[in-house]
Design a protein around this motif. Structure first.
Motif, PDB file in Angstrom:
ATOM      1  N   VAL A  86     -35.616   3.450  -7.821  1.00 24.22           N
ATOM      2  CA  VAL A  86     -36.501   2.591  -9.007  1.00 24.22           C
ATOM      3  C   VAL A  86     -36.674   2.057  -8.398  1.00 24.22           C
ATOM      4  O   VAL A  86     -35.368   1.203  -7.710  1.00 24.22           O
ATOM      5  CB  VAL A  86     -34.663   2.624  -9.880  1.00 24.22           C
ATOM      6  N   VAL A  89     -40.010  -3.918 -11.450  1.00 29.16           N
ATOM      7  CA  VAL A  89     -41.221  -4.032 -12.714  1.00 29.16           C
ATOM      8  C   VAL A  89     -41.619  -5.884 -12.745  1.00 29.16           C
ATOM      9  O   VAL A  89     -40.682  -6.641 -12.432  1.00 29.16           O
ATOM     10  CB  VAL A  89     -41.468  -3.613 -13.896  1.00 29.16           C
ATOM     11  N   PHE A  92     -46.011  -5.611 -15.622  1.00 29.49           N
ATOM     12  CA  PHE A  92     -46.512  -4.357 -16.743  1.00 29.49           C
ATOM     13  C   PHE A  92     -47.508  -4.525 -16.289  1.00 29.49           C
ATOM     14  O   PHE A  92     -48.582  -4.931 -17.114  1.00 29.49           O
ATOM     15  CB  PHE A  92     -46.023  -4.429 -17.852  1.00 29.49           C
ATOM     16  N   PHE A  96     -48.338   2.217 -17.049  1.00 34.61           N
ATOM     17  CA  PHE A  96     -46.911   2.045 -18.471  1.00 34.61           C
ATOM     18  C   PHE A  96     -46.976   2.128 -19.948  1.00 34.61           C
ATOM     19  O   PHE A  96     -46.238   2.461 -20.809  1.00 34.61           O
ATOM     20  CB  PHE A  96     -46.410   0.218 -18.265  1.00 34.61           C
ATOM     21  N   ALA A 132     -36.000  -5.924 -15.157  1.00 32.82           N
ATOM     22  CA  ALA A 132     -37.491  -4.985 -15.674  1.00 32.82           C
ATOM     23  C   ALA A 132     -37.010  -4.230 -14.120  1.00 32.82           C
ATOM     24  O   ALA A 132     -37.393  -4.658 -13.006  1.00 32.82           O
ATOM     25  CB  ALA A 132     -38.876  -5.368 -15.842  1.00 32.82           C
ATOM     26  N   ALA A 134     -38.220   0.219 -12.820  1.00 35.47           N
ATOM     27  CA  ALA A 134     -38.667   1.707 -13.466  1.00 35.47           C
ATOM     28  C   ALA A 134     -38.854   2.164 -12.497  1.00 35.47           C
ATOM     29  O   ALA A 134     -38.287   2.084 -11.483  1.00 35.47           O
ATOM     30  CB  ALA A 134     -40.258   1.324 -12.749  1.00 35.47           C
ATOM     31  N   ILE A 141     -44.830   7.275 -13.171  1.00 30.54           N
ATOM     32  CA  ILE A 141     -43.600   6.290 -13.757  1.00 30.54           C
ATOM     33  C   ILE A 141     -43.974   6.765 -14.333  1.00 30.54           C
ATOM     34  O   ILE A 141     -44.501   8.135 -15.699  1.00 30.54           O
ATOM     35  CB  ILE A 141     -44.130   4.820 -14.190  1.00 30.54           C
ATOM     36  N   TYR A 144     -38.974   3.231 -17.486  1.00 32.53           N
ATOM     37  CA  TYR A 144     -38.453   1.833 -17.441  1.00 32.53           C
ATOM     38  C   TYR A 144     -37.402   1.752 -18.164  1.00 32.53           C
ATOM     39  O   TYR A 144     -37.127   2.060 -19.136  1.00 32.53           O
ATOM     40  CB  TYR A 144     -40.068   1.046 -17.620  1.00 32.53           C
ATOM     41  N   TYR A 145     -37.173  -0.148 -17.989  1.00 32.71           N
ATOM     42  CA  TYR A 145     -35.751  -0.279 -18.916  1.00 32.71           C
ATOM     43  C   TYR A 145     -36.571  -2.431 -18.881  1.00 32.71           C
ATOM     44  O   TYR A 145     -36.720  -2.314 -17.170  1.00 32.71           O
ATOM     45  CB  TYR A 145     -34.687   0.281 -18.626  1.00 32.71           C
ATOM     46  N   LEU A 172     -32.016   5.878 -14.826  1.00 33.39           N
ATOM     47  CA  LEU A 172     -32.012   4.735 -15.432  1.00 33.39           C
ATOM     48  C   LEU A 172     -30.562   4.194 -16.344  1.00 33.39           C
ATOM     49  O   LEU A 172     -30.148   2.994 -15.712  1.00 33.39           O
ATOM     50  CB  LEU A 172     -32.799   4.726 -16.324  1.00 33.39           C
TER      51      LEU A 172
END
Length: 239
Positions: A86, A89, A92, A96, A132, A134, A141, A144-145, A172
């Motif tokens: 993980v 980010v 982006f 994505f 952020a 991923a 990828i 993501y969050y 995640l």
């Protein structure tokens, strides 16, 4: 004028009415158009701080928080799997977009969040402090969050992950709880419609239902049905 526009039948407007605007809707006899309250959940990421925020004495907060943290940690270890890498980010890019399409595509009404929107919302013109991350599977990828941090009560703004295999979303979730705790968030909040695809995984991770004052006011053709919608807190005004 707006109602007679040739594209009106193909557009949907939405807002998140507060108490004042809901009262105005009642006065205008439009309150039937407001959907809600809609589901909201909370996850305690730091038991001791959460107890302190509620005004508990320090010795009780320390003890109660330790017990709560231990219980939640055990629950998450039993419920979630940690695997893969993980990574933070910092920007982006268009890669994505495919993740968002795979993980968030919805047959009803949903606002797609492309890379351009994500950068604008959280990196270029942020209305707060965000983190952020991923999940990377090999060179691709997989999910993501985005978290809103910097306050005792954080928000999970974005969560894009496939439902299968489940360990991607689980990884995640495990990771975001740790990030929220390290960022000083006592607890995290999240809201989505009842048919949100990850509710079962969220509950397994420790999210619990909470009182909600979040309402949706959609304007358009055949849009007053909550089951038709998908959104995340990143779509809400003021967050």
């Amino acid at each position: 004028m707006r109602a007679s526009h040739p594209t009106h039948a193909k557009t949907v407007s939405l807002s998140w009415p507060n108490e004042k605007s809901r009262a105005a809707a009642v006065k205008l006899r439009r309150d039937h158009m407001i959907i809600g309250p809609v589901p909201k959940v909370v996850l305690i990421s730091n038991g001791e701080r959460c107890c302190a925020e509620r005004g508990w004495p320090k010795p009780i907060s320390t003890l109660g928080g330790a017990v709560l943290d231990a219980g939640l940690a055990t629950w998450r270890k039993l419920s979630l799997q940690k695997s893969f890498a993980v990574e933070e980010v910092r920007r982006f890019d268009t890669s994505f977009n495919a993740v968002t399409e795979r993980a968030m595509s919805w047959p009803g009404l949903w606002p797609p969040h492309g890379a351009e929107f994500l950068n604008w919302r959280y990196l270029d013109r942020p209305q707060g402090q965000y983190a952020a991350f991923a999940l990377v599977d090999g060179a691709e990828i997989a999910g993501y969050y985005v978290l809103k941090i910097g306050q005792p009560a954080g928000w999970l703004m974005e969560f894009a992950a496939p439902t299968s295999p489940p360990h991607i979303g689980g990884t995640l979730l495990h990771h975001l709880v740790r990030v929220a705790r390290e960022a000083g968030c006592a607890y995290l909040r999240f809201s989505a419609p009842p048919r949100w695809r990850h509710w079962r995984a969220f509950y397994a991770a420790g999210f619990v239902p909470a009182p909600s004052d979040i309402c949706l006011w959609p304007v358009g053709n055949d849009v007053q049905h909550l089951d038709r919608w998908q959104w995340v807190p990143g779509d809400m005004d003021g967050l």
